[in-house]
Design a protein around this motif. Structure first.
Motif, PDB file in Angstrom:
ATOM      1  N   ASP A 135       0.828  -1.205   0.000  1.00 58.72           N
ATOM      2  CA  ASP A 135       0.000   0.000   0.000  1.00 58.72           C
ATOM      3  C   ASP A 135       0.865   1.259   0.000  1.00 58.72           C
ATOM      4  N   ALA A 139       1.078   4.038  -3.039  1.00 61.74           N
ATOM      5  CA  ALA A 139       0.735   5.437  -2.798  1.00 61.74           C
ATOM      6  C   ALA A 139       1.653   6.356  -3.592  1.00 61.74           C
ATOM      7  N   HIS A 175      -4.695   2.283  -1.416  1.00 57.55           N
ATOM      8  CA  HIS A 175      -3.855   2.335  -2.618  1.00 57.55           C
ATOM      9  C   HIS A 175      -3.702   0.938  -3.226  1.00 57.55           C
TER      10      HIS A 175
END
Length: 202
Positions: A135, A139, A175
């Motif tokens: 994640d 991002a 994300h």
């Protein structure tokens, strides 16, 4: 003729997605691991480890999903990304952490006849750790190796698709969830996830 041996497993789906991404023709033999068909003599003759996926191409037998992904990417000069060392780093995360950790969590949350809490908590915590890593990376960039989709993404996608195996949700990793949705829109990913036709893990 290329011949793909696999089932509805994340490791098999890595290869079927890659074959579709490369636009290659291939024959398919389903190997139902729940029926232990991976230990049939004809499969052991191809891979003495008794595992799928297997790809036979021009008389060469390839096994282990990561090796097959690299072979196809290099042979067809595709999905290698703009920075090979970065791609390889994230590919290894998918191969050595995401897949094994999710598989262990699946065992301790669902398959094991006994489910000790310590084993379940440990295995799901490992999945959480790699989800947080992915994640944070996603991002910053749209794909694991950078701007373009690579075999690192293909290696990761089928295992993220099995987040329920680890009793996980993607809600806490937005994300990663957005990347998962983008990957799922790729036509080759959709086709590859459906190979072999009708295969199910029950």
């Amino acid at each position: 003729m290329r011949h793909f041996y696999g089932w509805a497993t994340p490791n098999s789906q890595r290869v079927s997605i890659m074959l579709e991404e490369c636009g290659l023709d291939y024959a398919v033999t389903g190997v139902n691991i729940r029926a232990r068909q991976q230990f049939a003599p004809e499969i052991l003759a191809l891979n003495p480890y008794g595992k799928i996926p297997i790809l036979v191409e021009e008389g060469r037998v390839l096994f282990e999903s990561g090796a097959i992904l690299l072979h196809l990417a290099e042979r067809h000069s595709t999905l290698l990304g703009e920075d090979r060392p970065t791609m390889l780093s994230w590919l290894m995360v998918a191969l050595t952490s995401l897949g094994p950790f999710t598989g262990q969590a699946h065992h301790w949350t669902d398959l094991a006849p006994e489910k000790p809490e310590a084993a379940r908590a440990h295995s799901t915590a490992l999945v959480d750790r790699v989800y947080r890593l992915l994640d944070a990376r996603l991002a910053e960039v749209p794909h694991l190796a950078g701007q373009a989709c690579t075999i690192a993404d293909i290696a990761a996608y089928p295992w993220v698709a099995k987040h329920g195996w680890a009793a996980r949700s993607l809600d806490a990793t937005p994300h990663l969830a957005a990347w998962f949705a983008r990957m799922g829109e790729r036509p080759a990913v959709r086709r590859g996830m459906a190979v072999p036709a009708g295969a199910r893990l029950e």
